[in-house]
Design a protein around this motif. Structure first.
Motif, mmCIF file in Angstrom:
data_model
loop_
_atom_site.group_PDB
_atom_site.id
_atom_site.type_symbol
_atom_site.label_atom_id
_atom_site.label_comp_id
_atom_site.label_asym_id
_atom_site.label_seq_id
_atom_site.Cartn_x
_atom_site.Cartn_y
_atom_site.Cartn_z
ATOM 1 N N PHE A 49 19.354 -34.240 43.130
ATOM 2 C CA PHE A 49 20.485 -35.154 43.114
ATOM 3 C C PHE A 49 20.847 -35.715 44.487
ATOM 4 C CE2 PHE A 49 24.947 -36.325 43.046
ATOM 5 C CZ PHE A 49 24.946 -37.170 41.962
ATOM 6 N N PRO A 52 17.981 -38.038 46.020
ATOM 7 C CA PRO A 52 18.000 -39.414 45.512
ATOM 8 C C PRO A 52 19.133 -40.256 46.079
ATOM 9 C CG PRO A 52 17.588 -37.924 43.711
ATOM 10 C CD PRO A 52 17.861 -37.063 44.911
ATOM 11 N N ILE A 53 20.310 -39.635 46.227
ATOM 12 C CA ILE A 53 21.427 -40.411 46.782
ATOM 13 C C ILE A 53 21.115 -40.793 48.224
ATOM 14 C CG2 ILE A 53 23.875 -40.317 47.392
ATOM 15 C CD1 ILE A 53 23.556 -40.374 44.442
ATOM 16 N N MET A 56 18.821 -43.592 48.370
ATOM 17 C CA MET A 56 19.475 -44.876 48.104
ATOM 18 C C MET A 56 20.173 -45.385 49.363
ATOM 19 S SD MET A 56 22.525 -45.848 45.561
ATOM 20 C CE MET A 56 23.683 -45.362 46.809
ATOM 21 N N GLY A 479 33.263 -46.888 38.383
ATOM 22 C CA GLY A 479 31.805 -46.754 38.272
ATOM 23 C C GLY A 479 31.282 -47.037 36.880
ATOM 24 N N TYR A 481 29.666 -48.452 33.577
ATOM 25 C CA TYR A 481 28.590 -49.417 33.381
ATOM 26 C C TYR A 481 28.428 -49.802 31.916
ATOM 27 C CZ TYR A 481 23.829 -50.993 32.680
ATOM 28 O OH TYR A 481 22.726 -51.690 32.277
ATOM 29 N N ILE A 503 18.619 -53.821 40.110
ATOM 30 C CA ILE A 503 17.544 -52.829 40.017
ATOM 31 C C ILE A 503 16.506 -53.273 39.001
ATOM 32 C CG2 ILE A 503 16.951 -50.455 39.425
ATOM 33 C CD1 ILE A 503 19.716 -49.657 40.303
ATOM 34 N N LEU A 520 29.892 -46.050 46.388
ATOM 35 C CA LEU A 520 29.883 -44.600 46.606
ATOM 36 C C LEU A 520 30.904 -44.205 47.664
ATOM 37 C CD1 LEU A 520 28.517 -41.899 45.978
ATOM 38 C CD2 LEU A 520 26.916 -42.363 47.819
ATOM 39 N N VAL A 523 34.286 -44.197 46.178
ATOM 40 C CA VAL A 523 34.502 -43.055 45.287
ATOM 41 C C VAL A 523 34.673 -41.767 46.093
ATOM 42 C CG1 VAL A 523 33.392 -41.613 43.571
ATOM 43 C CG2 VAL A 523 33.362 -44.077 43.321
ATOM 44 N N PRO B 242 27.594 -34.281 41.228
ATOM 45 C CA PRO B 242 27.015 -35.114 40.172
ATOM 46 C C PRO B 242 28.041 -35.593 39.143
ATOM 47 C CG PRO B 242 25.639 -33.207 40.538
ATOM 48 C CD PRO B 242 26.882 -33.000 41.338
ATOM 49 N N VAL B 245 30.121 -38.649 41.389
ATOM 50 C CA VAL B 245 29.406 -39.865 41.764
ATOM 51 C C VAL B 245 29.214 -40.728 40.506
ATOM 52 C CG1 VAL B 245 27.215 -40.739 42.610
ATOM 53 C CG2 VAL B 245 28.233 -38.744 43.668
ATOM 54 N N PRO B 246 29.578 -42.010 40.587
ATOM 55 C CA PRO B 246 29.406 -42.855 39.410
ATOM 56 C C PRO B 246 27.966 -42.810 38.895
ATOM 57 C CG PRO B 246 30.645 -44.016 41.072
ATOM 58 C CD PRO B 246 30.216 -42.724 41.686
ATOM 59 N N LEU B 247 27.850 -42.814 37.580
ATOM 60 C CA LEU B 247 26.527 -42.664 36.969
ATOM 61 C C LEU B 247 25.552 -43.727 37.428
ATOM 62 C CD1 LEU B 247 27.336 -41.604 33.345
ATOM 63 C CD2 LEU B 247 26.034 -40.352 35.051
ATOM 64 N N ILE B 248 26.054 -44.927 37.642
ATOM 65 C CA ILE B 248 25.124 -46.000 37.999
ATOM 66 C C ILE B 248 24.502 -45.723 39.369
ATOM 67 C CG2 ILE B 248 26.926 -47.472 39.004
ATOM 68 C CD1 ILE B 248 23.962 -48.753 37.008
ATOM 69 N N ILE B 249 25.287 -45.071 40.244
ATOM 70 C CA ILE B 249 24.758 -44.754 41.575
ATOM 71 C C ILE B 249 23.748 -43.612 41.462
ATOM 72 C CG2 ILE B 249 25.381 -43.873 43.841
ATOM 73 C CD1 ILE B 249 27.950 -45.424 43.621
ATOM 74 N N SER B 250 24.089 -42.583 40.681
ATOM 75 C CA SER B 250 23.109 -41.518 40.453
ATOM 76 C C SER B 250 21.840 -42.120 39.872
ATOM 77 C CB SER B 250 23.654 -40.493 39.465
ATOM 78 O OG SER B 250 24.950 -40.136 39.792
ATOM 79 N N ALA B 252 20.688 -45.195 40.076
ATOM 80 C CA ALA B 252 19.948 -46.001 41.043
ATOM 81 C C ALA B 252 19.186 -45.093 42.014
ATOM 82 C CB ALA B 252 20.914 -46.908 41.806
ATOM 83 N N GLY B 253 19.899 -44.094 42.560
ATOM 84 C CA GLY B 253 19.261 -43.195 43.513
ATOM 85 C C GLY B 253 18.083 -42.470 42.899
ATOM 86 N N MET B 254 18.286 -41.941 41.690
ATOM 87 C CA MET B 254 17.200 -41.200 41.043
ATOM 88 C C MET B 254 16.028 -42.118 40.731
ATOM 89 S SD MET B 254 19.347 -38.767 38.533
ATOM 90 C CE MET B 254 20.144 -37.284 39.103
#
Lengths: 542, 403
Positions: A49, A52-53, A56, A479, A481, A503, A520, A523, B242, B245-250, B252-254
């Motif tokens: 986790f 990946p952040i 990004m 956040g 979507y 994306i 981010l 948040v 986890p 953090v907003p799901l869309i950011i997770s 995107a990162g993943m």
């Protein structure tokens, strides 16, 4: 535990060590054991986790593609002073020619074109077109060498000229596949520097990408062009006596008569935009490995050769979108407070038996799939949907006046208020349940009216609940979507939807990462505030 | 609307306790309720005003007759329900009868509620009329909010039995005729290969993610609840992140990171991503059970000669098991409901149920979604019940009174 009384020195534990050290050791062991238990999960979260952040965040500034694709051009551009001459000179175009040739063989020039196209529209098509035509430039030299001596277009001749004899023997015997890794003949790099560089690129590409043998593949025309430049320049072949030395000597004498190419002119012939200051300066501005460009785009600015300036109005969409995300999230938060407060108050003041029954009505939506709730709202809010049907049926509106409640901001606000309402009610309830009812009774017995007792005594004690619920709802809302994507139409979408678009559709990953980073950061600030106010350990579920 | 009317007539009248005056309060108020329902019923037959007047009369009559001549509340209510259902049947066949029965139930309840002064039950005896009105308005508002919370979920359940491919109630459905209903959307769900493969994918991914999350999460929660943990706050913040953090950011990162390490579009990648998302829930629920854990139990166990492993298995584990299971259920539902991350990290082979629903809602909108939604609602009710039972069991085992 210890027989400390018997000794006069420091207190000793049963095993004879000083008690202090023994306790310290026990504490250390305890800490270690706790960490050992946590470690697997911590590592898992860090890898699955946090990494990946971090990736990004890195992508939002990373811009290695220009330097990777056009390394020589980037180097040559360092010398170029864009203020003095708006368009660079021949050296830059010479470097560009070599880079573009290699890039187009590897078919990576279009990728760079799309990348730079985000900054200056039109670059993408220039790159795509030029990829095919730089080969023609190089073939001018290839043909002339061919006319001079047909050996110059023989791949086996080149392999023997450039390759180490041992490698050549092995490679020429290989019939299928890439053969042994190419080894350069000793001294070639000093004799023919440009040619060597081009041939090495050719050999590596042939072996790793095409999986063919350099000794049996047509040599890139780029190699011929470089040979021309080596021979007209300072090629040190006089002392060379090995294979091909005669051909080289002959060629050296002949190249003076060759038709030379003016690269700048050649590029301009391909597309006159290669001469535009805009295109060339964009490449220069975006040549560093790290760029603030994506972040500037994310806040409606752009990085120009002249510096940072605002985007033209028709392209300035991100600040508006951020602002819309914030105000709609605020609206939703306020709506959940208005709806959640009375319900939480009721639940906290009813007898336990009744309130736990009513709690089910709050918990059921909380447990129901987000998509189920979103689809329910889609069904309810449609123009031919249940709410409009009921309103028409009861005569409150007529058939023509069906309300538009979906695919706009109203739809997003209604659906998200419903979805996030339990996240407001639960923290509010847990705070209100701890407010002793005797406080309000005391206030009333002291002469306060109902309104005063509520306003001065009860409400201030429930504020922490409002704070906790608001931050939670707001964090979740900004956040979101799925719901905006399904019921928001075009005017009700959030910044997240734009991130997803970049994306999966526009493939501008850098910009998506920059937008995500800004979101981010917002948040995390709220998360920090939440932690200060509520404490993250105090989050309760259900 | 109806409550505002109560104010006009009620302000100066309700001064003493007991039953309110018949003609000055009960009859007009009940009449107004009757008028409201009459207006709705009239509207369906294009005669709103007529319906309103008839409703007023019907309501007023009910208020008077029930409170004056029918002291037996149960009998009175059933008579009114039957009577109104018959009226409804005359106006609109079986659908009308059902609606009539509901209206009758509401009306008779209102008549007794007003007539016998039950509307003052929730307020102290000295409350003024205004306070009584406010109290009832407040209850009405709360009722409306509960309705807002639950109605969307309940609406889709009957709609999923729609015989047509519509997303709204057809006239056949409203008249309760059997032709209006069918199981065809359920049949579609159980036979359509898209939906079936999506369901199996969900059932393959969610349990694996749950196992990972529960395994790692429980260990870490036990570690975190030890008395001396260095950097406890920081570790907790990382483990909970986890969820924040907003799901869309997770997502995107993943997506970026898993593409680099070739996990994007693989079963393993989706499982890892979902496990990471489920872990905070396990941590929170398990640490919550451990907070109330009585440490003297483990000491007592050690005192009686048990080694740490036995202590853990025989003493600690049974006590924290409810927390572990509800954490696991949270992790399961997180993975089972999750769509944003799987949308990016997964590929077509990992298409899960929510993903398929998302596509269905976005592109080819089909009522099969409502059938799926109904099934999911039933599953969530089952899960909610389980978690609630576990919570009570856990509190009982720890010697707390279940709340």
């Amino acid at each position: 535990m210890s027989d400390a009384t018997e000794t006069s020195g420091p207190m000793l534990a049963a095993d004879g060590r000083p008690l202090k050290a023994s306790l310290n050791r026990a504490l250390r062991r305890q800490k270690l054991r706790a960490l050992m238990l946590i470690a697997p999960l911590l590592i898992f979260i860090l890898v699955a986790f946090i990494a990946p952040i971090a990736d990004m965040l890195f992508r939002s500034v990373e811009n290695g593609i220009v330097e990777e694709t056009l390394p020589r051009t980037v180097e040559a551009m360092d010398e170029w002073d864009a203020d003095a001459e708006p368009v660079p000179g021949e050296e830059v175009y010479f470097a560009l020619f070599r880079d573009m040739f290699v890039a187009s063989e590897k078919k990576i020039h279009t990728r760079l074109g799309s990348r730079l196209n985000y900054e200056t529209t039109g670059i993408s098509s220039i790159f795509r077109q030029s990829g095919r035509e730089v080969e023609d430039i190089a073939e001018i030299y290839e043909d002339q060498f061919d006319d001079l001596n047909e050996n110059w277009t023989e791949e086996i001749f080149w392999a023997e000229l450039m390759g180490d004899p041992d490698w050549f023997a092995e490679a020429s015997a290989t019939e299928d596949g890439p053969g042994p890794d190419f080894v350069l003949k000793e001294g070639m790099e000093d004799r023919l520097p440009l040619t060597t560089e081009a041939y090495l690129a050719f050999a590596e590409f042939t072996q790793t990408e095409d999986e063919d043998n350099p000794a049996s593949e047509n040599v890139w025309p780029l190699v011929h062009a470089m040979l021309y430049h080596d021979l007209t320049g300072d090629a040190a072949i006089d002392g060379y006596t090995g294979f091909g030395s005669e051909e080289l000597q002959a060629a050296k004498e002949a190249v003076a008569e060759f038709e030379a190419v003016n690269y700048k002119q050649a590029f301009l012939d391909i597309d006159e935009d290669w001469g535009s200051a805009d295109v060339m300066q964009t490449i220069k501005v975006y040549s560093p490995t790290y760029t603030p460009g994506y972040f500037l785009t994310a806040v409606d600015l752009q990085l120009n050769p002249e510096g940072v300036e605002a985007q033209p109005d028709d392209q300035a969409i991100y600040l508006k979108l951020f602002w819309r995300t914030v105000w709609m999230s605020l609206t939703i938060t306020v709506a959940t407070i208005l709806l959640g407060y009375p319900v939480a108050f009721l639940l906290a003041n009813l007898p336990m038996r009744v309130s736990s029954l009513l709690m089910i009505l709050v918990l059921l939506p909380f447990w129901t799939s987000l998509l189920v709730r979103t689809s329910a709202w889609k069904v309810l809010l449609q123009q031919q949907g249940v709410i409009n049907d009921v309103l028409v049926w009861s005569g409150l509106i007529n058939e023509a006046g069906r309300l538009v409640m979906i695919n706009n901001q109203l739809g997003t606000i209604i659906a998200m208020t419903h979805i996030l309402l339990p996240f407001m009610i639960l923290p509010l309830y847990s705070v209100m349940a701890t407010i002793p009812p005797s406080f309000v009774r005391a206030a009333k017995s002291l002469g306060a009216t109902n309104v005063t007792a509520f306003r001065r005594v009860y409400f201030p004690q429930s504020v922490p609940g409002i704070g906790a619920g608001s931050i939670l709802v707001f964090i979740l809302a900004i956040g979101y979507y799925i719901t905006p994507a399904l019921v928001g139409g075009t005017t009700g979408i959030f910044i997240s939807n734009r991130i997803a678009y970049h994306i999966s559709s526009s493939l501008n990953w850098g910009l998506a990462a920059a937008l995500g980073t800004i979101l981010l950061a917002a948040v995390l600030i709220l998360y920090w505030a939440y932690d200060r106010i509520v404490g993250i350990d105090n989050v309760k579920l259900g | 609307m109806t409550d505002a009317t109560v104010n006009d007539t009620g302000d100066e009248l309700i001064l003493d306790k007991g039953e309110p005056p018949m003609w000055g309060f009960t009859v007009p108020v009940v009449a107004v309720f009757g008028g409201f329902f009459g207006f709705l019923a009239g509207n369906t037959n294009d005669a709103g005003l007529m319906g309103f007047i008839l409703g007023l009369i019907y309501g007023g009559a009910l208020g008077f007759i029930l409170n004056s001549f029918v002291p037996n509340r149960t009998a009175g209510r059933w008579v009114v329900i039957g009577l109104t259902a018959v009226l409804g049947f005359v106006l609109g066949k079986w659908g009308g009868a059902a609606a009539g029965a509901i209206v009758g139930a509401v009306m008779s309840w209102v008549a007794y509620w007003i007539g016998r002064g039950h509307y003052r039950d929730g307020v102290p005896i000295y409350a003024t009329a205004g306070q009584t009105l406010w109290h009832n308005t407040y209850l009405f508002i709360c009722g409306f909010i509960f309705f807002f919370l639950i109605a969307p979920i309940l609406t889709i359940i009957p709609l999923s039995f729609n015989a047509e491919n519509f997303f709204t109630f057809t006239p056949e459905m409203l008249s309760l005729s059997p032709e209006g209903y069918s199981l065809k959307h359920y049949q579609d769900f159980f036979t359509n290969s898209d939906w079936q493969s999506a369901m199996w994918n969900s059932l393959k991914i969610a349990p694996m993610a749950t196992i990972l999350a529960v395994g790692f999460g429980t260990l870490a929660a036990i570690g975190l609840s030890q008395p001396h943990v260095p950097f406890r706050r920081a570790i907790m913040a990382i483990l909970i992140s986890p969820m924040i953090v907003p799901l869309i950011i997770s997502a995107a990162g993943m997506y970026f990171f898993y593409s680099r390490v070739n996990l994007q579009g693989t079963y393993l990648g989706v499982v890892l991503a979902h496990a990471a998302l489920g872990i905070p829930f396990v941590i929170i629920t398990v640490t919550a059970t451990l907070v109330g854990f009585d440490r003297s139990l483990t000491r007592a166990s050690a005192n009686l000669g048990a080694d740490p492993v036995t202590t853990f298995l025989r003493i600690q584990m049974p006590l924290i098991l409810p927390g572990v299971i509800s954490g696991g259920l949270f992790a399961f539902i997180t993975s089972f409901d999750e769509v944003v991350v799987v949308l990016f990290v997964g590929s077509a082979q990992q298409k899960t149920l929510p993903w398929q629903m998302f596509i269905g809602l976005r592109e080819q909108i089909s009522p099969t979604i409502l059938a799926v939604a109904t099934i999911l609602v039933v599953i969530s009710i089952a899960l909610l019940t389980t978690v609630e039972l576990l919570r009570r069991r856990s509190e009982r085992m720890r010697g707390l009174a279940p709340s």
